[in-house]
Design a protein around this motif. Sequence first.
Motif, mmCIF file in Angstrom:
data_model
loop_
_atom_site.group_PDB
_atom_site.id
_atom_site.type_symbol
_atom_site.label_atom_id
_atom_site.label_comp_id
_atom_site.label_asym_id
_atom_site.label_seq_id
_atom_site.Cartn_x
_atom_site.Cartn_y
_atom_site.Cartn_z
ATOM 1 N N LEU A 113 -5.070 -51.480 -12.520
ATOM 2 C CA LEU A 113 -3.403 -51.995 -12.323
ATOM 3 C C LEU A 113 -3.843 -50.010 -12.385
ATOM 4 C CD1 LEU A 113 -2.217 -54.883 -14.694
ATOM 5 C CD2 LEU A 113 -2.292 -54.071 -12.196
ATOM 6 N N LYS A 114 -4.103 -49.671 -12.560
ATOM 7 C CA LYS A 114 -3.864 -47.690 -12.585
ATOM 8 C C LYS A 114 -4.486 -47.205 -11.430
ATOM 9 C CE LYS A 114 -5.513 -44.111 -15.553
ATOM 10 N NZ LYS A 114 -4.232 -43.142 -15.763
ATOM 11 N N ALA A 115 -5.234 -48.091 -10.684
ATOM 12 C CA ALA A 115 -5.469 -47.717 -9.553
ATOM 13 C C ALA A 115 -4.042 -47.667 -8.301
ATOM 14 C CB ALA A 115 -6.484 -47.349 -8.446
ATOM 15 N N ILE A 116 -3.285 -48.754 -8.675
ATOM 16 C CA ILE A 116 -2.647 -49.173 -7.637
ATOM 17 C C ILE A 116 -1.263 -47.922 -8.332
ATOM 18 C CG2 ILE A 116 -0.640 -50.951 -7.665
ATOM 19 C CD1 ILE A 116 -3.139 -52.814 -8.038
ATOM 20 N N SER A 117 -1.330 -48.309 -9.497
ATOM 21 C CA SER A 117 0.007 -47.162 -10.047
ATOM 22 C C SER A 117 -0.481 -45.563 -9.340
ATOM 23 C CB SER A 117 -0.054 -47.036 -11.493
ATOM 24 O OG SER A 117 0.754 -46.174 -12.155
ATOM 25 N N ASP A 118 -1.702 -45.078 -9.375
ATOM 26 C CA ASP A 118 -1.799 -43.590 -9.237
ATOM 27 C C ASP A 118 -1.658 -43.389 -7.923
ATOM 28 O OD1 ASP A 118 -2.322 -42.719 -11.996
ATOM 29 O OD2 ASP A 118 -4.341 -42.801 -11.988
ATOM 30 N N GLY A 119 -2.514 -44.781 -7.043
ATOM 31 C CA GLY A 119 -2.118 -44.647 -5.851
ATOM 32 C C GLY A 119 -0.783 -44.401 -4.949
ATOM 33 N N VAL B 41 -3.230 -47.442 0.763
ATOM 34 C CA VAL B 41 -4.345 -47.760 1.028
ATOM 35 C C VAL B 41 -5.605 -47.076 0.395
ATOM 36 C CG1 VAL B 41 -4.309 -48.171 3.582
ATOM 37 C CG2 VAL B 41 -6.110 -50.162 1.808
ATOM 38 N N PHE B 42 -4.977 -45.862 0.854
ATOM 39 C CA PHE B 42 -6.461 -45.041 1.066
ATOM 40 C C PHE B 42 -6.328 -44.229 -0.211
ATOM 41 C CE2 PHE B 42 -6.814 -39.883 0.800
ATOM 42 C CZ PHE B 42 -8.473 -39.760 1.249
ATOM 43 N N PHE B 43 -4.946 -43.897 -0.748
ATOM 44 C CA PHE B 43 -4.801 -42.928 -2.013
ATOM 45 C C PHE B 43 -5.185 -44.014 -3.218
ATOM 46 C CE2 PHE B 43 -1.702 -39.786 -0.415
ATOM 47 C CZ PHE B 43 -2.791 -38.767 -0.444
ATOM 48 N N ILE B 44 -5.018 -45.627 -3.327
ATOM 49 C CA ILE B 44 -4.806 -46.427 -4.178
ATOM 50 C C ILE B 44 -7.233 -46.612 -4.617
ATOM 51 C CG2 ILE B 44 -5.928 -49.496 -4.769
ATOM 52 C CD1 ILE B 44 -2.656 -49.084 -3.040
ATOM 53 N N ASP C 121 -16.841 -40.004 -5.972
ATOM 54 C CA ASP C 121 -16.050 -39.212 -4.758
ATOM 55 C C ASP C 121 -15.596 -39.646 -3.769
ATOM 56 O OD1 ASP C 121 -15.424 -37.235 -3.009
ATOM 57 O OD2 ASP C 121 -16.841 -37.456 -1.615
ATOM 58 N N GLY C 122 -13.837 -39.884 -4.142
ATOM 59 C CA GLY C 122 -13.215 -40.776 -3.572
ATOM 60 C C GLY C 122 -13.063 -41.162 -2.274
ATOM 61 N N ALA C 123 -12.458 -39.523 -1.370
ATOM 62 C CA ALA C 123 -12.232 -39.288 0.079
ATOM 63 C C ALA C 123 -13.309 -40.458 1.156
ATOM 64 C CB ALA C 123 -12.827 -38.162 0.412
ATOM 65 N N PRO C 124 -14.049 -40.397 0.794
ATOM 66 C CA PRO C 124 -14.863 -42.047 1.651
ATOM 67 C C PRO C 124 -14.749 -42.517 1.053
ATOM 68 C CG PRO C 124 -16.951 -40.229 0.861
ATOM 69 C CD PRO C 124 -15.791 -40.317 -0.032
ATOM 70 N N ALA C 125 -14.399 -43.705 0.031
ATOM 71 C CA ALA C 125 -13.742 -44.935 -0.123
ATOM 72 C C ALA C 125 -12.225 -44.819 0.151
ATOM 73 C CB ALA C 125 -13.686 -44.606 -1.776
ATOM 74 N N GLY C 126 -11.440 -43.859 0.200
ATOM 75 C CA GLY C 126 -10.668 -43.908 0.702
ATOM 76 C C GLY C 126 -10.789 -44.210 2.701
ATOM 77 N N LEU C 127 -11.106 -43.206 2.998
ATOM 78 C CA LEU C 127 -11.662 -43.623 4.143
ATOM 79 C C LEU C 127 -12.113 -44.812 5.060
ATOM 80 C CD1 LEU C 127 -11.459 -42.601 7.051
ATOM 81 C CD2 LEU C 127 -13.703 -41.541 6.409
ATOM 82 N N ILE C 128 -12.548 -45.487 4.143
ATOM 83 C CA ILE C 128 -13.600 -46.798 4.513
ATOM 84 C C ILE C 128 -12.134 -47.830 3.902
ATOM 85 C CG2 ILE C 128 -14.928 -48.535 3.526
ATOM 86 C CD1 ILE C 128 -16.826 -46.809 2.662
ATOM 87 N N ALA C 129 -11.751 -47.802 3.234
ATOM 88 C CA ALA C 129 -10.430 -48.424 3.347
ATOM 89 C C ALA C 129 -9.671 -48.344 4.344
ATOM 90 C CB ALA C 129 -9.995 -48.492 1.552
ATOM 91 N N LEU C 130 -9.191 -47.240 4.264
ATOM 92 C CA LEU C 130 -7.892 -47.199 5.868
ATOM 93 C C LEU C 130 -8.565 -48.248 6.775
ATOM 94 C CD1 LEU C 130 -5.339 -45.351 5.755
ATOM 95 C CD2 LEU C 130 -6.778 -44.087 7.038
ATOM 96 N N MET C 131 -9.601 -47.657 7.434
ATOM 97 C CA MET C 131 -10.528 -48.252 8.697
ATOM 98 C C MET C 131 -10.210 -49.515 7.833
ATOM 99 S SD MET C 131 -13.674 -46.691 9.357
ATOM 100 C CE MET C 131 -14.754 -45.908 8.097
ATOM 101 N N LEU D 284 2.075 -53.497 1.887
ATOM 102 C CA LEU D 284 1.725 -53.297 0.993
ATOM 103 C C LEU D 284 0.849 -53.873 0.653
ATOM 104 C CD1 LEU D 284 2.044 -50.619 -0.044
ATOM 105 C CD2 LEU D 284 3.819 -51.093 -1.320
ATOM 106 N N PHE D 285 1.156 -55.456 0.384
ATOM 107 C CA PHE D 285 0.184 -56.074 -0.746
ATOM 108 C C PHE D 285 -1.114 -56.095 -0.077
ATOM 109 C CE2 PHE D 285 -1.206 -60.065 -2.234
ATOM 110 C CZ PHE D 285 -0.488 -59.997 -4.371
ATOM 111 N N VAL D 286 -1.224 -56.446 1.341
ATOM 112 C CA VAL D 286 -2.485 -56.329 1.784
ATOM 113 C C VAL D 286 -3.242 -54.617 1.660
ATOM 114 C CG1 VAL D 286 -3.752 -56.192 4.042
ATOM 115 C CG2 VAL D 286 -1.980 -58.388 3.263
ATOM 116 N N ALA D 287 -2.311 -54.104 1.682
ATOM 117 C CA ALA D 287 -2.915 -52.588 1.070
ATOM 118 C C ALA D 287 -3.595 -52.627 -0.191
ATOM 119 C CB ALA D 287 -2.040 -51.624 1.633
ATOM 120 N N ILE D 288 -2.875 -53.436 -1.523
ATOM 121 C CA ILE D 288 -3.418 -53.096 -2.303
ATOM 122 C C ILE D 288 -4.751 -53.930 -2.629
ATOM 123 C CG2 ILE D 288 -2.928 -53.848 -4.811
ATOM 124 C CD1 ILE D 288 0.128 -53.191 -4.047
#
Length: 421
Positions: A23-29, A83-86, A97-107, A136-140
């Motif tokens: 939940l914190k990741a969703i909120s912060d994202g 989706v990237f920021f979450i 490192d959050g940058a690779p995770a964000g990029l992978i999620a975006l792809m 947005l729900f799918v992005a989460i």
Amino acid sequence: MALSGFQQKLQSVAGKISSNRYLKAISDGLMSALPALIIGAFSTLLSGMQFEAYQNFITSTGIKEILELPAQYTTNMIAVYAVFFIAYRFAGSFDKDGAPAGLIALMSFFVLTPTGLLGENDAIALPFQFLGAQGLFVAIIVGLISSRLYVFIVDKGFTIKMPDGVPPTVAKTFTGLVPGILIVVLFTIVSFLFRMTEFVSMHQFVYSFIQTPMQNLGGGFWSLIAMTLVIHTLWLLGIHGMLVILPIYLSIWMPLGVENLDAIAAGQELPNIVNTAFAQVFMLLGGSGATLGLAIIMAFMAKSKRYKTLGRISLPGTIFGINEPLIFGLPIVLNPYLAIPFVVAPLVAVIIPYFLMASGIIGKLAGAHLPLGTPAFFNAILQGGVVILIVQVLMIIVTGLIYYPFFRVIDKQALKEEEAA
């Protein structure tokens, strides 16, 4: 004392929920995407203000298309940023490192998003339909799952390790290569499986599944309650509730408003209380959640600089029903502190006027379906004159009082954090 005890209990329960890593990741994202939402809100506000002379001017001069452009690439693409920021924030909570995770999620999100054909040459295009709040729900879901898989794969050591002396940026890039391949392949398989179903995509599956139990909603009191609950419960889950029920909302409630307009023309008694006009004047008072009262409290009564600033930035747009900066900026989505008032406030805001009209104390609304962006107060006068305006102001006060004790809890927390800093 009673209020203090309530706040302590609320803070204890909500604190346990909000400390949850997911939940914190969703909120912060969502909070990280706030700049895009604020820019989009002002763009929508400037392009959508319903003053005839203003609209004629910006339309005839071509300015309207320019004013709409920022919203198209901010608010209408919020799922892309989310989706990237979450994923970024979730990986960071594991000290990765959050940058690779964000990029992978975006792809992965794009792999799941259906494409279309554009023009005579049948060029592949990516429609905006599922890039905004509707996706947005799918992005989460994708942001959390892909990031968790990324953390798991990295922890297991399934990465390419570069020799000493390689620049850190290059080493980090190769660290995310193997997890990226595995995760994107997984979501590609998921996308392929959905294409074999009648839903065609994961996005469509989510919306079809949600819309099914809503097909028989009518225009009476209980349909009003059900519609209000569905809209705001979906919002709390990160789904744009109004977009989900929009076909039902328009197909059922707009004709009821037309019946009222026909009755006015014929000099007859107005037949319907519930219609789109009723929702615009009361249920959506300041946008979903009836948040105009909350925005006023934040702008003028907040103790923390964070929420006072957000309130003052959001208030002009909220008057015009544009409250995404509040929904995603506080945030309200998946926020245990504000979940209760976000549902209760609009319920109260529709129940009181409904019974005032049903008992004949005040008249029913004219029923005209006003354009998006018609400001509060002005829409009340158009639909029923000064009496409806007074009731609307009363609902702003009542909903503000509903939000106040819950907002006070998070405002105190923010103030302590600011003082500590």
